[in-house]
Enzyme design. Structure first.
Site, PDB file in Angstrom:
ATOM      1  N   PHE A   1       0.735  -1.289   0.231  1.00  0.00           N
ATOM      2  CA  PHE A   1       0.069   0.306  -0.350  1.00  0.00           C
ATOM      3  C   PHE A   1       1.017   1.380   0.251  1.00  0.00           C
ATOM      4  O   PHE A   1       0.123   2.245  -0.149  1.00  0.00           O
ATOM      5  CB  PHE A   1      -0.853   0.446   1.441  1.00  0.00           C
ATOM      6  CG  PHE A   1      -2.730  -0.694   1.352  1.00  0.00           C
ATOM      7  CD1 PHE A   1      -2.072  -1.606   2.172  1.00  0.00           C
ATOM      8  CD2 PHE A   1      -2.600  -1.103   0.687  1.00  0.00           C
ATOM      9  CE1 PHE A   1      -3.701  -3.134   2.204  1.00  0.00           C
ATOM     10  CE2 PHE A   1      -4.201  -1.955   0.390  1.00  0.00           C
ATOM     11  CZ  PHE A   1      -3.877  -2.620   1.570  1.00  0.00           C
TER      12      PHE A   1
ATOM     13  N   TYR B   1       0.904  11.988  -9.618  1.00  0.00           N
ATOM     14  CA  TYR B   1       1.122  10.479  -8.737  1.00  0.00           C
ATOM     15  C   TYR B   1      -0.114   9.572  -9.761  1.00  0.00           C
ATOM     16  O   TYR B   1       0.262   8.822  -9.919  1.00  0.00           O
ATOM     17  CB  TYR B   1      -0.619  11.130  -8.216  1.00  0.00           C
ATOM     18  CG  TYR B   1      -1.223   9.782  -7.628  1.00  0.00           C
ATOM     19  CD1 TYR B   1      -2.608   9.718  -7.894  1.00  0.00           C
ATOM     20  CD2 TYR B   1      -0.799   9.712  -6.565  1.00  0.00           C
ATOM     21  CE1 TYR B   1      -3.487   8.688  -7.025  1.00  0.00           C
ATOM     22  CE2 TYR B   1      -1.113   8.006  -5.836  1.00  0.00           C
ATOM     23  CZ  TYR B   1      -2.020   7.390  -6.391  1.00  0.00           C
ATOM     24  OH  TYR B   1      -3.162   6.912  -5.964  1.00  0.00           O
TER      25      TYR B   1
ATOM     26  N   THR C   1      -6.181   6.162 -11.490  1.00  0.00           N
ATOM     27  CA  THR C   1      -5.914   7.124 -11.896  1.00  0.00           C
ATOM     28  C   THR C   1      -4.757   6.969 -13.061  1.00  0.00           C
ATOM     29  O   THR C   1      -4.250   7.966 -13.846  1.00  0.00           O
ATOM     30  CB  THR C   1      -5.541   8.220 -10.834  1.00  0.00           C
ATOM     31  OG1 THR C   1      -4.113   7.606 -10.144  1.00  0.00           O
ATOM     32  CG2 THR C   1      -5.415   9.307 -10.361  1.00  0.00           C
TER      33      THR C   1
ATOM     34  N   ASP D   1      -7.212  16.853 -12.046  1.00  0.00           N
ATOM     35  CA  ASP D   1      -8.741  16.702 -11.472  1.00  0.00           C
ATOM     36  C   ASP D   1      -9.226  16.550 -12.918  1.00  0.00           C
ATOM     37  O   ASP D   1      -8.800  17.069 -14.230  1.00  0.00           O
ATOM     38  CB  ASP D   1      -9.589  17.366 -10.703  1.00  0.00           C
ATOM     39  CG  ASP D   1      -9.501  17.232  -9.890  1.00  0.00           C
ATOM     40  OD1 ASP D   1      -8.610  16.521  -8.932  1.00  0.00           O
ATOM     41  OD2 ASP D   1      -9.746  18.390  -8.930  1.00  0.00           O
TER      42      ASP D   1
ATOM     43  N   ASN E   1     -11.978   5.589  -5.569  1.00  0.00           N
ATOM     44  CA  ASN E   1     -12.184   6.754  -4.526  1.00  0.00           C
ATOM     45  C   ASN E   1     -12.498   5.508  -3.347  1.00  0.00           C
ATOM     46  O   ASN E   1     -13.600   5.984  -2.797  1.00  0.00           O
ATOM     47  CB  ASN E   1     -12.811   7.740  -4.950  1.00  0.00           C
ATOM     48  CG  ASN E   1     -12.446   9.020  -5.744  1.00  0.00           C
ATOM     49  OD1 ASN E   1     -11.861   8.806  -6.824  1.00  0.00           O
ATOM     50  ND2 ASN E   1     -11.671  10.008  -5.718  1.00  0.00           N
TER      51      ASN E   1
ATOM     52  N   LYS F   1       2.089   5.622 -10.354  1.00  0.00           N
ATOM     53  CA  LYS F   1       1.306   3.983 -10.975  1.00  0.00           C
ATOM     54  C   LYS F   1       1.001   3.545 -12.279  1.00  0.00           C
ATOM     55  O   LYS F   1       0.824   3.007 -12.157  1.00  0.00           O
ATOM     56  CB  LYS F   1      -1.075   4.481 -10.580  1.00  0.00           C
ATOM     57  CG  LYS F   1      -0.427   4.623  -8.995  1.00  0.00           C
ATOM     58  CD  LYS F   1       0.303   4.015  -8.000  1.00  0.00           C
ATOM     59  CE  LYS F   1      -0.529   4.262  -6.729  1.00  0.00           C
ATOM     60  NZ  LYS F   1       0.046   3.300  -5.531  1.00  0.00           N
TER      61      LYS F   1
ATOM     62  N   SER G   1      -4.606   2.485  -9.074  1.00  0.00           N
ATOM     63  CA  SER G   1      -5.216   4.063  -8.883  1.00  0.00           C
ATOM     64  C   SER G   1      -5.603   3.951 -10.578  1.00  0.00           C
ATOM     65  O   SER G   1      -5.251   2.983 -11.547  1.00  0.00           O
ATOM     66  CB  SER G   1      -4.384   4.697  -8.308  1.00  0.00           C
ATOM     67  OG  SER G   1      -5.490   5.829  -8.938  1.00  0.00           O
TER      68      SER G   1
HETATM   69  C1  WQD Z   1     -12.913  13.755  -5.209  1.00  0.00           C
HETATM   70  C2  WQD Z   1     -13.431  14.792  -6.121  1.00  0.00           C
HETATM   71  C3  WQD Z   1     -12.066  16.873  -6.238  1.00  0.00           C
HETATM   72  C4  WQD Z   1     -11.755  17.786  -2.336  1.00  0.00           C
HETATM   73  C5  WQD Z   1      -8.128  10.051  -5.114  1.00  0.00           C
HETATM   74  C6  WQD Z   1      -6.981   9.569  -4.536  1.00  0.00           C
HETATM   75  C7  WQD Z   1      -7.030   8.856  -5.163  1.00  0.00           C
HETATM   76  C8  WQD Z   1      -7.134   7.971  -5.949  1.00  0.00           C
HETATM   77  C9  WQD Z   1      -8.302   8.240  -6.762  1.00  0.00           C
HETATM   78  C10 WQD Z   1      -6.409   5.740  -4.908  1.00  0.00           C
HETATM   79  C11 WQD Z   1     -12.498  15.593  -7.122  1.00  0.00           C
HETATM   80  C12 WQD Z   1     -13.971  16.840  -5.546  1.00  0.00           C
HETATM   81  C13 WQD Z   1     -11.954  17.246  -3.572  1.00  0.00           C
HETATM   82  C14 WQD Z   1     -11.477  19.089  -1.138  1.00  0.00           C
HETATM   83  C15 WQD Z   1     -13.495  18.983  -4.078  1.00  0.00           C
HETATM   84  N1  WQD Z   1      -7.029   6.483  -5.581  1.00  0.00           N
HETATM   85  N2  WQD Z   1     -12.545  17.992  -4.399  1.00  0.00           N
HETATM   86  N3  WQD Z   1     -13.122  19.826  -2.447  1.00  0.00           N
HETATM   87  O1  WQD Z   1      -8.504  13.305  -6.776  1.00  0.00           O
HETATM   88  O2  WQD Z   1     -10.333  12.161  -7.206  1.00  0.00           O
HETATM   89  O3  WQD Z   1      -8.101  10.858  -5.660  1.00  0.00           O
HETATM   90  O4  WQD Z   1      -9.139   9.293  -5.692  1.00  0.00           O
HETATM   91  O5  WQD Z   1      -5.324   5.587  -5.670  1.00  0.00           O
HETATM   92  O6  WQD Z   1      -5.536   8.452  -4.475  1.00  0.00           O
HETATM   93  O7  WQD Z   1      -6.500  11.214  -3.558  1.00  0.00           O
HETATM   94  O8  WQD Z   1      -9.856  12.783  -5.404  1.00  0.00           O
HETATM   95  O9  WQD Z   1     -11.146  13.758  -2.542  1.00  0.00           O
HETATM   96  O10 WQD Z   1      -8.803  14.334  -3.956  1.00  0.00           O
HETATM   97  O11 WQD Z   1     -10.992  14.567  -4.925  1.00  0.00           O
HETATM   98  O12 WQD Z   1     -14.369  19.382  -4.888  1.00  0.00           O
HETATM   99  O13 WQD Z   1     -11.838  19.710  -0.342  1.00  0.00           O
HETATM  100  O14 WQD Z   1     -13.959  15.731  -4.752  1.00  0.00           O
HETATM  101  O15 WQD Z   1     -12.262  17.998  -7.198  1.00  0.00           O
HETATM  102  O16 WQD Z   1     -13.414  16.253  -7.760  1.00  0.00           O
HETATM  103  P1  WQD Z   1      -9.676  12.459  -6.396  1.00  0.00           P
HETATM  104  P2  WQD Z   1     -10.569  13.653  -3.720  1.00  0.00           P
END
Ligand code: WQD
Length: 347
Positions: free
Chosen positions: A83, A152, A129, A301, A182, A156, A127
């Site tokens: 992990f 990031y 991503t 994003d 997520n 991966k 991930s």
């Molecule tokens: C989710 C959504 C943000 C914070 C995560 C993990 C990454 C990978 C993929 C496993 C996005 C929005 C966020 C905030 C917001 N998983 N947001 N306000 O970027 O999809 O990545 O999933 O490996 O490791 O980090 O997740 O939770 O940061 O964002 O609007 O304060 O929420 O723009 O659309 P993300 P996230």
């Protein structure tokens, strides 16, 4: 009857600790390796409190190859779940070298360690991503990878390539890559959950810290995406479902049913929710309004992504059982429980 020793790198972290609980519940003995850069040693107390067993722990920085020698050669390791990695999309945009160094150096050392210790089974935490800004949705494991949208995501993509190249010359190592969507939510006991250091990057912990008054308001990054309400779509999978999926993947590897020494699976819920829908879910389960403001998009994003879960269901027998309301409710319960304990401990 103890089924085997599983080395869990990053095991005191969010997904790792939830997975250790499921490993113990299934008769395995997790051994945690972690440098505590994004987790807390008290995580071991919580694992013990929930699962009744305290995993053995080695504080090791996986970028230091020699440090792995702290793990006694006499210790039999039946499998390894890797992990340990930095995982914030936006943080990696701000500090790419920290991500390339940490995530890739640690993987190289883990692979060498697997061979040195004759470990036959490796589960790699990958991930969604890796898909970048996918052109077809839902994404399947065959969906062509786009250019990663962040360093990031690129670590991966590169990690999966490193593993494939390594397995070509080490056929004795069986590996499964699990592409998490997520991960969110918390253990139903509310005794363990996501606990990012500092200001949370991820949506759910920022939302729940806002809910308990630790943050003034949630900033919604982007209200002009081409989605039903303008906010971005993600596939949120409950962390307990994710932990259970690791057991399914591990049992599949041990079954001897793998047709080669490598396979990969999406781990998502199969459902996409916008940020505003997640907020609505929280407001429904809590009965409380959440203060938020829609601001500019966040660099790195993607607009929307969600998983096809067909392959994991068909081959691993894994079906997610918790929905978005379970995620927001459990995350909120954990946040309240945690803050209450913090207040109690400092009062
Ligand atoms: C989710 C959504 C943000 C914070 C995560 C993990 C990454 C990978 C993929 C496993 C996005 C929005 C966020 C905030 C917001 N998983 N947001 N306000 O970027 O999809 O990545 O999933 O490996 O490791 O980090 O997740 O939770 O940061 O964002 O609007 O304060 O929420 O723009 O659309 P993300 P996230």
């Amino acid at each position: 009857m103890m089924k085997g020793n599983i080395l869990v790198s990053g095991g005191s972290g969010y997904i790792g600790s939830h997975t250790c609980i499921e490993l113990i519940n299934s008769g395995y003995k997790p051994i945690i390796v972690d440098n505590l850069s994004n987790s807390d040693i008290q995580s071991l107390d919580r694992i013990e409190e929930i699962a009744g067993e305290r995993p053995e722990f080695f504080e090791i920085n996986l970028c230091d190859r020699e440090a792995l020698n702290q793990i006694p050669k006499s210790l039999r390791i039946d499998a390894l779940i890797h992990f340990a990695a930095f995982k914030s999309v936006n943080e990696s945009v701000a500090d790419p070298l920290m991500y390339y160094h940490n995530n890739l150096e640690s993987l190289v050392n883990i692979l060498r360690f697997c061979t040195e210790r004759n470990i036959e089974h490796l589960v790699f935490s990958s991930s969604c991503t890796v898909y970048g800004d996918a052109k077809e949705l839902p994404v399947t494991e065959e969906t062509p990878l786009q250019k990663a949208s962040s360093p990031y995501g690129n670590t991966k993509q590169i990690s999966e390539t490193i593993i494939l190249d390594y397995l070509k010359v080490h056929p004795e190592l069986n590996t499964i890559s699990l592409r998490y969507f997520n991960p969110a939510g918390a253990h139903p006991s509310a005794k363990i959950g996501e606990l990012p250091r500092g200001i949370p990057n991820n949506l759910l912990p920022y939302l729940t810290q806002t809910a308990v008054g630790l943050r003034d308001e949630l900033k919604v990054f982007g209200g002009d995406y081409n989605t039903k309400d303008g906010s971005a779509i993600r596939d949120y999978i409950h962390v307990s479902d994710l932990a259970e999926a690791h057991l399914k993947a591990f049992e599949f590897m041990k079954s001897g049913k793998m047709t080669s020494n490598y396979d990969l699976f999406n781990l998502g819920s199969g459902n996409g929710y916008t940020v505003l829908e997640v907020i609505k879910s929280y407001e429904k389960v809590s009965g409380e309004k959440l203060p938020y403001q829609i601001v500019d998009r966040r660099p790195g994003d993607v607009e929307k992504i969600w998983a096809s879960t067909e392959k994991a269901e068909k081959i691993l027998g894994f079906t997610p059982s918790r929905g978005i309301d379970d995620i927001t409710k459990s995350a909120w319960e954990w946040e309240k429980h945690y803050r209450k304990n913090i207040e109690k401990s400092i009062s």
